[in-house]
Design a protein around this motif. Structure first.
Motif, short mmCIF file in Angstrom:
data_model
loop_
_atom_site.label_atom_id
_atom_site.label_comp_id
_atom_site.label_asym_id
_atom_site.label_seq_id
_atom_site.Cartn_x
_atom_site.Cartn_y
_atom_site.Cartn_z
N ILE A 178 -42.31 5.35 70.80
CA ILE A 178 -43.82 5.80 70.00
C ILE A 178 -44.48 5.89 71.37
N PRO A 179 -45.34 6.63 71.57
CA PRO A 179 -46.81 7.86 72.20
C PRO A 179 -47.60 6.41 72.94
N ALA A 224 -34.34 15.71 67.30
CA ALA A 224 -33.27 14.69 68.72
C ALA A 224 -32.27 14.19 68.83
N SER A 225 -32.48 12.94 67.93
CA SER A 225 -31.37 11.91 67.88
C SER A 225 -30.36 12.61 67.14
N ALA A 226 -30.96 12.75 65.97
CA ALA A 226 -29.85 14.59 65.11
C ALA A 226 -29.59 14.83 65.79
N SER A 250 -45.04 13.12 67.09
CA SER A 250 -43.76 13.04 67.82
C SER A 250 -42.64 12.83 67.77
N ILE A 251 -42.53 11.54 66.11
CA ILE A 251 -41.84 10.87 65.81
C ILE A 251 -40.39 11.57 65.10
N ILE A 290 -48.81 5.63 58.77
CA ILE A 290 -47.63 6.28 59.45
C ILE A 290 -46.29 5.46 59.89
N ALA A 291 -47.06 4.65 60.97
CA ALA A 291 -46.41 3.51 61.39
C ALA A 291 -45.29 2.69 60.80
N ASN A 292 -46.52 2.50 59.87
CA ASN A 292 -46.19 0.98 59.32
C ASN A 292 -44.94 1.54 57.30
#
Length: 544
Positions: free
Chosen positions: A88-89, A108-110, A101-102, A168-170
Protein backbone atom coordinates in the motif's frame (compact mmCIF):
# COMPACT_ATOMS: atom_id res chain seq x y z
CA UNK A 1 32.93 -7.19 5.86
CA UNK A 2 29.54 -6.98 4.17
CA UNK A 3 28.27 -3.68 2.82
CA UNK A 4 25.71 -2.00 5.06
CA UNK A 5 22.24 -1.67 3.45
CA UNK A 6 21.75 2.05 4.07
CA UNK A 7 19.04 2.39 1.40
CA UNK A 8 15.84 0.36 1.01
CA UNK A 9 16.95 -2.88 -0.63
CA UNK A 10 15.00 -6.06 -1.21
CA UNK A 11 15.91 -9.39 0.35
CA UNK A 12 17.00 -10.63 -3.09
CA UNK A 13 19.36 -7.67 -3.64
CA UNK A 14 20.79 -7.95 -0.12
CA UNK A 15 21.53 -11.63 -0.56
CA UNK A 16 22.87 -11.42 -4.11
CA UNK A 17 24.86 -8.18 -3.93
CA UNK A 18 26.86 -8.78 -0.77
CA UNK A 19 24.95 -6.66 1.76
CA UNK A 20 24.71 -7.53 5.44
CA UNK A 21 21.58 -9.49 6.35
CA UNK A 22 20.69 -10.05 10.00
CA UNK A 23 19.23 -13.55 9.93
CA UNK A 24 15.56 -13.52 10.99
CA UNK A 25 14.65 -16.83 9.35
CA UNK A 26 14.13 -18.56 12.70
CA UNK A 27 11.02 -16.38 13.10
CA UNK A 28 10.05 -16.81 9.44
CA UNK A 29 10.26 -20.60 9.80
CA UNK A 30 7.59 -20.48 12.53
CA UNK A 31 5.30 -18.42 10.29
CA UNK A 32 5.82 -20.58 7.19
CA UNK A 33 5.66 -23.96 8.89
CA UNK A 34 1.89 -24.06 9.17
CA UNK A 35 -0.94 -22.26 7.35
CA UNK A 36 -2.23 -19.19 9.17
CA UNK A 37 -3.29 -15.56 9.05
CA UNK A 38 -1.01 -13.06 10.79
CA UNK A 39 -0.75 -9.38 11.63
CA UNK A 40 2.42 -7.63 12.80
CA UNK A 41 2.73 -3.94 13.65
CA UNK A 42 5.97 -2.04 14.18
CA UNK A 43 7.02 1.62 13.78
CA UNK A 44 8.19 2.83 10.35
CA UNK A 45 11.58 1.61 9.11
CA UNK A 46 11.83 -1.27 11.56
CA UNK A 47 12.21 -3.91 8.84
CA UNK A 48 8.61 -4.80 7.99
CA UNK A 49 9.07 -4.50 4.21
CA UNK A 50 12.28 -6.56 4.28
CA UNK A 51 10.38 -9.18 6.28
CA UNK A 52 7.70 -9.28 3.58
CA UNK A 53 10.40 -9.56 0.89
CA UNK A 54 11.89 -12.52 2.73
CA UNK A 55 8.51 -14.24 3.02
CA UNK A 56 7.86 -13.68 -0.69
CA UNK A 57 11.20 -15.27 -1.61
CA UNK A 58 10.57 -18.17 0.76
CA UNK A 59 7.08 -18.99 -0.52
CA UNK A 60 8.29 -18.58 -4.10
CA UNK A 61 10.60 -21.52 -3.40
CA UNK A 62 13.84 -19.64 -4.06
CA UNK A 63 16.02 -21.76 -1.79
CA UNK A 64 19.27 -20.41 -3.23
CA UNK A 65 18.68 -17.04 -1.52
CA UNK A 66 18.53 -18.79 1.86
CA UNK A 67 21.80 -20.73 1.60
CA UNK A 68 23.66 -20.57 4.90
CA UNK A 69 20.77 -19.03 6.85
CA UNK A 70 19.12 -20.74 9.82
CA UNK A 71 16.11 -21.95 7.85
CA UNK A 72 18.43 -23.66 5.36
CA UNK A 73 19.44 -26.07 8.13
CA UNK A 74 15.87 -26.75 9.20
CA UNK A 75 13.34 -29.28 7.93
CA UNK A 76 11.49 -26.65 5.86
CA UNK A 77 10.89 -28.00 2.33
CA UNK A 78 10.86 -24.69 0.35
CA UNK A 79 7.71 -25.75 -1.46
CA UNK A 80 6.56 -23.19 -4.04
CA UNK A 81 3.23 -21.38 -3.66
CA UNK A 82 1.51 -18.71 -5.76
CA UNK A 83 2.16 -15.35 -4.06
CA UNK A 84 0.08 -12.16 -4.27
CA UNK A 85 2.01 -9.18 -2.90
CA UNK A 86 0.40 -5.79 -2.24
CA UNK A 87 2.37 -2.78 -1.00
CA UNK A 88 0.00 0.00 0.00
CA UNK A 89 1.64 3.28 -1.08
CA UNK A 90 2.83 5.67 1.64
CA UNK A 91 1.46 8.75 -0.15
CA UNK A 92 -2.15 8.62 -1.30
CA UNK A 93 -2.77 12.30 -1.82
CA UNK A 94 -5.34 12.35 -4.62
CA UNK A 95 -8.65 10.78 -5.51
CA UNK A 96 -8.20 7.39 -7.14
CA UNK A 97 -4.48 7.03 -6.33
CA UNK A 98 -4.99 4.06 -3.99
CA UNK A 99 -7.34 2.26 -6.36
CA UNK A 100 -4.96 2.78 -9.29
CA UNK A 101 -1.99 1.43 -7.29
CA UNK A 102 -3.80 -1.73 -6.13
CA UNK A 103 -5.16 -2.40 -9.64
CA UNK A 104 -1.64 -2.16 -11.05
CA UNK A 105 -0.23 -4.56 -8.45
CA UNK A 106 -3.01 -7.12 -8.98
CA UNK A 107 -2.39 -7.08 -12.74
CA UNK A 108 1.35 -7.51 -12.15
CA UNK A 109 0.70 -10.54 -9.91
CA UNK A 110 -1.52 -12.05 -12.58
CA UNK A 111 1.04 -11.52 -15.36
CA UNK A 112 3.83 -12.93 -13.17
CA UNK A 113 1.82 -16.12 -12.90
CA UNK A 114 0.88 -16.26 -16.60
CA UNK A 115 -2.67 -15.01 -16.15
CA UNK A 116 -4.67 -12.21 -17.75
CA UNK A 117 -6.75 -10.09 -15.41
CA UNK A 118 -9.52 -7.66 -16.30
CA UNK A 119 -10.31 -5.42 -13.34
CA UNK A 120 -13.42 -3.30 -13.00
CA UNK A 121 -13.51 -3.15 -9.21
CA UNK A 122 -10.64 -4.09 -6.88
CA UNK A 123 -12.63 -6.62 -4.87
CA UNK A 124 -13.78 -8.38 -8.04
CA UNK A 125 -10.25 -8.33 -9.46
CA UNK A 126 -8.75 -9.80 -6.29
CA UNK A 127 -11.38 -12.56 -6.17
CA UNK A 128 -10.75 -13.42 -9.83
CA UNK A 129 -6.97 -13.48 -9.31
CA UNK A 130 -7.11 -15.75 -6.28
CA UNK A 131 -9.65 -18.08 -7.94
CA UNK A 132 -7.65 -18.34 -11.18
CA UNK A 133 -4.34 -18.87 -9.33
CA UNK A 134 -5.82 -21.65 -7.23
CA UNK A 135 -7.32 -23.33 -10.32
CA UNK A 136 -4.07 -23.06 -12.32
CA UNK A 137 -1.66 -24.24 -9.61
CA UNK A 138 -3.90 -26.51 -7.55
CA UNK A 139 -2.56 -24.77 -4.45
CA UNK A 140 -3.79 -22.30 -1.91
CA UNK A 141 -2.46 -18.76 -2.20
CA UNK A 142 -0.02 -16.77 -0.08
CA UNK A 143 -1.08 -13.13 0.33
CA UNK A 144 1.36 -10.52 1.66
CA UNK A 145 0.15 -6.98 2.42
CA UNK A 146 2.60 -4.30 3.57
CA UNK A 147 1.48 -1.04 5.23
CA UNK A 148 -2.17 -2.05 5.33
CA UNK A 149 -2.98 1.02 7.46
CA UNK A 150 -1.52 3.64 5.10
CA UNK A 151 -4.96 4.65 3.78
CA UNK A 152 -5.64 5.97 7.29
CA UNK A 153 -2.21 7.40 8.12
CA UNK A 154 -1.01 8.99 4.88
CA UNK A 155 -3.91 11.41 4.46
CA UNK A 156 -4.53 12.11 8.12
CA UNK A 157 -5.14 15.81 7.47
CA UNK A 158 -7.44 15.16 4.50
CA UNK A 159 -10.53 13.51 6.01
CA UNK A 160 -12.49 13.34 2.73
CA UNK A 161 -9.67 11.52 0.92
CA UNK A 162 -9.03 9.34 3.97
CA UNK A 163 -12.67 8.30 4.14
CA UNK A 164 -12.70 7.31 0.45
CA UNK A 165 -9.41 5.41 0.74
CA UNK A 166 -10.57 3.55 3.84
CA UNK A 167 -13.71 2.51 1.98
CA UNK A 168 -11.53 1.08 -0.83
CA UNK A 169 -9.15 -0.64 1.60
CA UNK A 170 -11.89 -2.14 3.75
CA UNK A 171 -13.64 -3.53 0.67
CA UNK A 172 -10.36 -5.27 -0.16
CA UNK A 173 -10.06 -6.62 3.37
CA UNK A 174 -13.65 -7.92 3.29
CA UNK A 175 -12.76 -9.69 0.04
CA UNK A 176 -9.75 -11.21 1.80
CA UNK A 177 -12.03 -12.47 4.53
CA UNK A 178 -14.30 -14.14 1.98
CA UNK A 179 -11.28 -15.80 0.34
CA UNK A 180 -10.18 -17.10 3.76
CA UNK A 181 -13.61 -18.56 4.42
CA UNK A 182 -13.56 -20.27 0.99
CA UNK A 183 -10.17 -21.77 1.94
CA UNK A 184 -8.31 -20.16 -0.97
CA UNK A 185 -5.58 -18.67 1.22
CA UNK A 186 -2.81 -20.71 2.85
CA UNK A 187 -0.92 -17.85 4.51
CA UNK A 188 -1.88 -14.23 4.98
CA UNK A 189 0.75 -11.92 6.46
CA UNK A 190 -0.15 -8.27 7.03
CA UNK A 191 2.11 -5.53 8.38
CA UNK A 192 1.50 -1.94 9.43
CA UNK A 193 2.10 0.63 12.15
CA UNK A 194 -1.17 0.48 14.05
CA UNK A 195 -3.31 -2.39 15.22
CA UNK A 196 -6.88 -2.63 13.87
CA UNK A 197 -9.41 0.11 14.58
CA UNK A 198 -13.01 0.74 13.62
CA UNK A 199 -11.72 2.76 10.65
CA UNK A 200 -9.07 0.31 9.47
CA UNK A 201 -9.14 -3.45 9.32
CA UNK A 202 -11.70 -4.22 12.00
CA UNK A 203 -13.73 -6.43 9.66
CA UNK A 204 -11.16 -9.19 9.46
CA UNK A 205 -9.02 -8.60 12.57
CA UNK A 206 -10.75 -11.35 14.55
CA UNK A 207 -9.44 -13.86 12.02
CA UNK A 208 -5.81 -12.78 12.38
CA UNK A 209 -3.20 -13.87 14.88
CA UNK A 210 -1.72 -10.60 16.11
CA UNK A 211 2.04 -11.06 16.63
CA UNK A 212 2.63 -7.47 17.78
CA UNK A 213 2.98 -8.27 21.50
CA UNK A 214 3.72 -11.98 21.12
CA UNK A 215 6.84 -12.76 23.18
CA UNK A 216 7.81 -15.49 20.69
CA UNK A 217 8.23 -12.81 17.99
CA UNK A 218 9.76 -9.98 20.04
CA UNK A 219 12.88 -9.82 17.86
CA UNK A 220 11.36 -10.38 14.42
CA UNK A 221 12.12 -6.74 13.50
CA UNK A 222 14.96 -4.59 14.76
CA UNK A 223 18.24 -5.86 16.23
CA UNK A 224 18.60 -7.62 19.57
CA UNK A 225 21.73 -6.84 21.63
CA UNK A 226 23.08 -10.30 20.75
CA UNK A 227 22.49 -9.70 17.03
CA UNK A 228 24.29 -6.38 17.27
CA UNK A 229 27.32 -8.05 18.84
CA UNK A 230 27.33 -10.93 16.34
CA UNK A 231 26.76 -8.90 13.17
CA UNK A 232 28.09 -5.39 13.78
CA UNK A 233 31.14 -5.69 16.06
CA UNK A 234 33.51 -5.63 13.05
CA UNK A 235 32.29 -2.14 12.11
CA UNK A 236 33.11 -0.59 15.51
CA UNK A 237 36.94 -0.20 15.25
CA UNK A 238 36.65 1.81 12.03
CA UNK A 239 33.94 4.01 13.51
CA UNK A 240 36.01 4.57 16.66
CA UNK A 241 39.05 5.60 14.65
CA UNK A 242 36.94 8.11 12.69
CA UNK A 243 35.37 9.46 15.89
CA UNK A 244 38.79 10.02 17.45
CA UNK A 245 40.13 11.69 14.30
CA UNK A 246 37.17 14.08 14.25
CA UNK A 247 37.41 14.76 17.99
CA UNK A 248 33.96 13.33 18.65
CA UNK A 249 35.16 11.09 21.51
CA UNK A 250 37.97 11.20 24.02
CA UNK A 251 41.35 9.81 22.97
CA UNK A 252 41.14 6.98 25.53
CA UNK A 253 37.69 5.78 24.41
CA UNK A 254 37.65 2.02 23.76
CA UNK A 255 35.55 -0.08 21.40
CA UNK A 256 33.55 -1.24 24.43
CA UNK A 257 33.00 2.39 25.39
CA UNK A 258 31.79 3.24 21.88
CA UNK A 259 29.44 0.25 21.90
CA UNK A 260 27.98 1.47 25.21
CA UNK A 261 27.40 4.93 23.67
CA UNK A 262 25.61 3.36 20.69
CA UNK A 263 23.44 1.20 22.94
CA UNK A 264 22.59 4.17 25.15
CA UNK A 265 21.45 6.18 22.13
CA UNK A 266 19.59 3.52 20.09
CA UNK A 267 18.75 0.55 22.32
CA UNK A 268 15.63 0.17 24.42
CA UNK A 269 12.55 -0.70 22.36
CA UNK A 270 10.44 -3.52 23.75
CA UNK A 271 7.21 -5.18 22.69
CA UNK A 272 7.00 -7.62 25.60
CA UNK A 273 8.29 -5.58 28.56
CA UNK A 274 11.32 -7.83 28.87
CA UNK A 275 13.57 -8.02 25.80
CA UNK A 276 15.24 -4.93 24.34
CA UNK A 277 15.58 -4.05 20.63
CA UNK A 278 17.88 -1.55 18.93
CA UNK A 279 16.43 0.75 16.28
CA UNK A 280 17.59 -0.92 13.02
CA UNK A 281 17.44 2.11 10.72
CA UNK A 282 19.51 4.29 13.05
CA UNK A 283 22.03 1.52 13.76
CA UNK A 284 22.80 0.97 10.07
CA UNK A 285 23.00 4.71 9.36
CA UNK A 286 25.17 5.28 12.45
CA UNK A 287 27.73 2.62 11.52
CA UNK A 288 27.78 3.63 7.85
CA UNK A 289 28.23 7.34 8.58
CA UNK A 290 30.29 6.75 11.76
CA UNK A 291 28.32 9.30 13.76
CA UNK A 292 25.78 8.92 16.56
CA UNK A 293 22.81 11.05 15.51
CA UNK A 294 18.98 10.82 15.61
CA UNK A 295 18.66 9.42 12.06
CA UNK A 296 15.31 7.69 12.53
CA UNK A 297 13.64 10.47 14.50
CA UNK A 298 14.44 13.16 11.94
CA UNK A 299 12.88 11.25 9.04
CA UNK A 300 10.06 9.21 10.54
CA UNK A 301 8.32 11.28 13.20
CA UNK A 302 4.86 11.80 11.63
CA UNK A 303 3.46 15.27 11.04
CA UNK A 304 0.14 14.35 12.64
CA UNK A 305 1.94 13.71 15.95
CA UNK A 306 3.36 17.23 16.03
CA UNK A 307 0.00 18.63 14.92
CA UNK A 308 -1.70 16.84 17.79
CA UNK A 309 0.85 18.28 20.20
CA UNK A 310 0.21 21.82 18.94
CA UNK A 311 -3.53 21.31 19.39
CA UNK A 312 -3.19 20.25 23.02
CA UNK A 313 0.37 20.21 24.45
CA UNK A 314 -0.87 19.25 27.91
CA UNK A 315 -1.98 15.90 26.52
CA UNK A 316 1.71 14.92 26.57
CA UNK A 317 2.18 15.73 30.25
CA UNK A 318 1.92 12.18 31.58
CA UNK A 319 3.13 9.60 29.06
CA UNK A 320 6.08 7.97 30.85
CA UNK A 321 5.82 5.45 33.70
CA UNK A 322 2.08 5.02 33.18
CA UNK A 323 0.31 1.71 32.65
CA UNK A 324 -1.39 0.70 29.39
CA UNK A 325 -3.60 -2.37 29.17
CA UNK A 326 -2.53 -4.96 26.60
CA UNK A 327 -6.03 -4.99 25.13
CA UNK A 328 -5.87 -1.22 24.50
CA UNK A 329 -2.71 -1.62 22.42
CA UNK A 330 -4.21 -4.43 20.35
CA UNK A 331 -7.55 -2.79 19.65
CA UNK A 332 -9.26 0.59 19.99
CA UNK A 333 -12.42 1.98 18.43
CA UNK A 334 -10.78 4.90 16.63
CA UNK A 335 -7.21 5.88 15.76
CA UNK A 336 -8.12 9.56 15.79
CA UNK A 337 -9.46 9.21 19.33
CA UNK A 338 -6.66 7.04 20.71
CA UNK A 339 -4.99 8.32 23.84
CA UNK A 340 -1.62 9.90 23.21
CA UNK A 341 0.41 7.19 24.98
CA UNK A 342 -0.94 4.57 22.55
CA UNK A 343 -0.20 6.79 19.54
CA UNK A 344 3.33 7.43 20.81
CA UNK A 345 3.85 3.69 21.29
CA UNK A 346 2.64 2.75 17.81
CA UNK A 347 4.67 5.46 16.10
CA UNK A 348 7.87 4.36 17.89
CA UNK A 349 8.19 7.21 20.40
CA UNK A 350 7.23 5.26 23.51
CA UNK A 351 7.90 1.68 24.54
CA UNK A 352 7.33 -0.81 27.35
CA UNK A 353 9.52 -0.81 30.43
CA UNK A 354 8.04 -3.85 32.10
CA UNK A 355 5.07 -6.18 32.18
CA UNK A 356 2.78 -5.96 35.19
CA UNK A 357 -0.61 -7.18 36.33
CA UNK A 358 -3.45 -4.93 37.38
CA UNK A 359 -5.75 -5.59 40.38
CA UNK A 360 -8.55 -6.67 38.03
CA UNK A 361 -6.30 -9.32 36.47
CA UNK A 362 -5.70 -7.57 33.15
CA UNK A 363 -2.24 -7.59 31.61
CA UNK A 364 -0.66 -4.13 31.60
CA UNK A 365 2.64 -2.61 30.49
CA UNK A 366 4.45 0.27 32.15
CA UNK A 367 5.74 2.78 29.62
CA UNK A 368 9.02 4.61 29.13
CA UNK A 369 10.85 6.47 26.37
CA UNK A 370 12.95 3.98 24.35
CA UNK A 371 16.37 5.64 24.17
CA UNK A 372 18.28 8.90 23.98
CA UNK A 373 17.43 9.38 20.32
CA UNK A 374 13.78 9.75 21.26
CA UNK A 375 14.27 11.40 24.66
CA UNK A 376 16.47 14.19 23.36
CA UNK A 377 14.75 15.01 20.09
CA UNK A 378 11.11 14.44 21.01
CA UNK A 379 11.28 16.48 24.20
CA UNK A 380 13.30 19.27 22.60
CA UNK A 381 10.76 19.48 19.76
CA UNK A 382 7.96 19.77 22.31
CA UNK A 383 9.85 22.50 24.15
CA UNK A 384 10.43 24.42 20.94
CA UNK A 385 6.66 24.62 20.57
CA UNK A 386 6.27 25.92 24.12
CA UNK A 387 9.32 28.14 24.45
CA UNK A 388 10.57 30.78 22.04
CA UNK A 389 14.00 29.17 22.00
CA UNK A 390 16.05 27.15 19.54
CA UNK A 391 17.40 23.68 20.36
CA UNK A 392 20.94 24.75 21.46
CA UNK A 393 19.49 27.29 23.90
CA UNK A 394 17.04 24.72 25.22
CA UNK A 395 19.93 22.34 25.91
CA UNK A 396 21.78 25.13 27.73
CA UNK A 397 18.69 25.91 29.81
CA UNK A 398 18.34 22.23 30.73
CA UNK A 399 21.99 22.03 31.78
CA UNK A 400 21.64 25.12 33.98
CA UNK A 401 18.61 23.61 35.73
CA UNK A 402 20.53 20.40 36.32
CA UNK A 403 23.50 22.31 37.70
CA UNK A 404 21.38 24.29 40.16
CA UNK A 405 19.74 21.11 41.50
CA UNK A 406 22.98 19.15 41.81
CA UNK A 407 24.58 22.12 43.62
CA UNK A 408 21.50 22.28 45.89
CA UNK A 409 21.35 26.00 45.17
CA UNK A 410 17.80 27.34 45.52
CA UNK A 411 18.69 30.89 44.47
CA UNK A 412 20.35 29.67 41.28
CA UNK A 413 17.41 27.37 40.57
CA UNK A 414 14.94 30.25 40.96
CA UNK A 415 17.02 32.42 38.62
CA UNK A 416 17.15 29.70 35.97
CA UNK A 417 13.42 28.93 36.20
CA UNK A 418 12.62 32.64 35.91
CA UNK A 419 14.77 32.89 32.79
CA UNK A 420 13.10 29.89 31.17
CA UNK A 421 9.56 31.08 31.93
CA UNK A 422 10.34 34.41 30.28
CA UNK A 423 10.55 32.49 27.00
CA UNK A 424 7.22 30.73 27.45
CA UNK A 425 5.04 31.07 24.36
CA UNK A 426 2.46 33.83 24.76
CA UNK A 427 -0.54 31.57 24.09
CA UNK A 428 -3.16 31.38 26.85
CA UNK A 429 -2.93 28.50 29.33
CA UNK A 430 -5.72 27.82 31.77
CA UNK A 431 -3.51 25.85 34.14
CA UNK A 432 -0.30 27.76 34.63
CA UNK A 433 0.81 25.44 37.44
CA UNK A 434 0.60 22.52 35.08
CA UNK A 435 2.44 24.19 32.22
CA UNK A 436 5.32 25.18 34.53
CA UNK A 437 5.63 21.59 35.71
CA UNK A 438 5.36 20.39 32.13
CA UNK A 439 8.23 22.55 30.88
CA UNK A 440 10.34 21.66 33.91
CA UNK A 441 9.80 17.91 33.51
CA UNK A 442 10.52 17.89 29.77
CA UNK A 443 13.77 19.79 30.28
CA UNK A 444 14.95 17.03 32.60
CA UNK A 445 13.63 14.27 30.36
CA UNK A 446 15.67 15.74 27.52
CA UNK A 447 18.78 14.98 29.63
CA UNK A 448 17.75 11.34 30.17
CA UNK A 449 16.33 11.80 33.67
CA UNK A 450 13.26 9.83 34.69
CA UNK A 451 10.40 12.15 35.63
CA UNK A 452 7.35 10.81 37.42
CA UNK A 453 4.43 13.18 37.80
CA UNK A 454 2.09 13.43 40.74
CA UNK A 455 -0.86 13.12 38.41
CA UNK A 456 -0.08 9.40 38.27
CA UNK A 457 -1.45 8.98 41.80
CA UNK A 458 -3.43 12.14 42.53
CA UNK A 459 -4.87 15.28 41.00
CA UNK A 460 -1.60 17.19 41.58
CA UNK A 461 0.18 17.56 38.24
CA UNK A 462 2.36 20.32 39.76
CA UNK A 463 4.26 17.65 41.70
CA UNK A 464 7.01 15.46 40.26
CA UNK A 465 9.86 13.12 41.13
CA UNK A 466 13.11 13.58 39.19
CA UNK A 467 15.90 11.00 39.35
CA UNK A 468 18.64 9.22 37.41
CA UNK A 469 20.59 6.02 37.96
CA UNK A 470 22.80 6.13 41.09
CA UNK A 471 21.98 9.81 41.72
CA UNK A 472 19.90 11.85 44.14
CA UNK A 473 16.11 11.98 43.92
CA UNK A 474 14.31 15.32 43.89
CA UNK A 475 10.66 15.77 44.84
CA UNK A 476 9.47 19.03 43.29
CA UNK A 477 6.37 21.04 44.18
CA UNK A 478 5.26 24.13 42.24
CA UNK A 479 3.05 26.72 43.95
CA UNK A 480 1.78 29.48 41.68
CA UNK A 481 0.20 32.69 42.92
CA UNK A 482 -1.42 35.59 41.06
CA UNK A 483 -1.91 38.91 42.88
CA UNK A 484 -4.47 41.58 42.15
CA UNK A 485 -1.70 44.16 41.85
CA UNK A 486 -0.03 44.85 38.52
CA UNK A 487 3.54 43.57 38.36
CA UNK A 488 5.03 47.02 37.99
CA UNK A 489 3.10 48.33 41.02
CA UNK A 490 4.40 45.72 43.49
CA UNK A 491 7.03 46.90 45.92
CA UNK A 492 10.03 44.72 46.74
CA UNK A 493 8.57 44.12 50.19
CA UNK A 494 5.25 43.00 48.73
CA UNK A 495 6.99 40.72 46.27
CA UNK A 496 9.09 39.15 49.05
CA UNK A 497 6.02 38.67 51.26
CA UNK A 498 3.96 36.97 48.55
CA UNK A 499 6.91 34.80 47.45
CA UNK A 500 7.61 33.71 51.03
CA UNK A 501 3.94 32.85 51.59
CA UNK A 502 3.75 30.94 48.31
CA UNK A 503 6.97 29.08 49.07
CA UNK A 504 5.67 28.14 52.48
CA UNK A 505 2.52 26.79 50.85
CA UNK A 506 4.67 24.68 48.52
CA UNK A 507 6.48 23.21 51.54
CA UNK A 508 3.18 22.46 53.26
CA UNK A 509 1.99 20.70 50.09
CA UNK A 510 5.20 18.66 50.02
CA UNK A 511 4.73 17.55 53.62
CA UNK A 512 1.23 16.31 52.80
CA UNK A 513 2.13 14.81 49.44
CA UNK A 514 1.67 11.13 48.62
CA UNK A 515 4.09 11.40 45.68
CA UNK A 516 6.75 9.63 47.77
CA UNK A 517 5.01 6.44 46.73
CA UNK A 518 6.60 6.91 43.31
CA UNK A 519 10.19 7.11 44.58
CA UNK A 520 12.24 4.12 43.38
CA UNK A 521 13.57 1.71 45.98
CA UNK A 522 17.24 1.83 47.05
CA UNK A 523 17.54 5.50 46.14
CA UNK A 524 20.73 7.45 46.81
CA UNK A 525 19.22 10.36 48.74
CA UNK A 526 15.96 12.28 48.59
CA UNK A 527 15.75 16.08 48.46
CA UNK A 528 12.63 18.24 48.49
CA UNK A 529 12.37 21.22 46.16
CA UNK A 530 9.76 23.94 46.70
CA UNK A 531 9.23 26.44 43.89
CA UNK A 532 7.09 29.57 44.24
CA UNK A 533 6.01 31.57 41.18
CA UNK A 534 4.17 34.88 41.53
CA UNK A 535 2.52 36.71 38.66
CA UNK A 536 4.32 34.52 36.09
CA UNK A 537 7.51 36.51 36.75
CA UNK A 538 8.84 36.32 40.30
CA UNK A 539 10.35 32.99 41.34
CA UNK A 540 11.78 31.72 44.60
CA UNK A 541 13.01 28.19 45.30
CA UNK A 542 14.36 26.19 48.18
CA UNK A 543 16.11 22.80 48.18
CA UNK A 544 16.27 20.91 51.46
Amino acid sequence: MFNLPTASQSFEVIRQKGYLYVDKTNYIYKIAQEPGYFLLTRPPKFGKTLLQDTLEALFSGDRELFKGLKIDYSDYDFEKYPVVRLNIPAKILSWGALEKSIRKQLKASAEKNGLSLKINAIDEGFTQLVTDLAAKTGRRIVVLIDDYDMPLLSDFDEPDITEKNMEIANNLYLTLLRAIKRDFIRTLFITGQITPTAECGSSFSNHLRNLTLDIAYHGICGFTPTEFTNYFSLYLPGMLEYQKTMGLVKADTTVSGLKKMIFDFYDGYSWDGKHRILNPYSIVQCLAKKKIKPYWYKKFTPNFLMARFLYDPMEFFDVEAIKIARDVILWQDSFRERDISTVLFQTGHLTFDRLCSSPNGKIEFETRFPNREIIERLNIDYLRMLLILEAPNIRSAAKMLEESLLKFNGALLAKNISGILSFLDAREYHEYKKICSFVFSILFRSMNYRVLNGALISESPREMVIYSANGPVFIVEFAVQATNSKKENLTNTEIKTVLDETLQQAKINLSRSSIRELIPENTYKVFEVAVAIVNDTYVKADIY
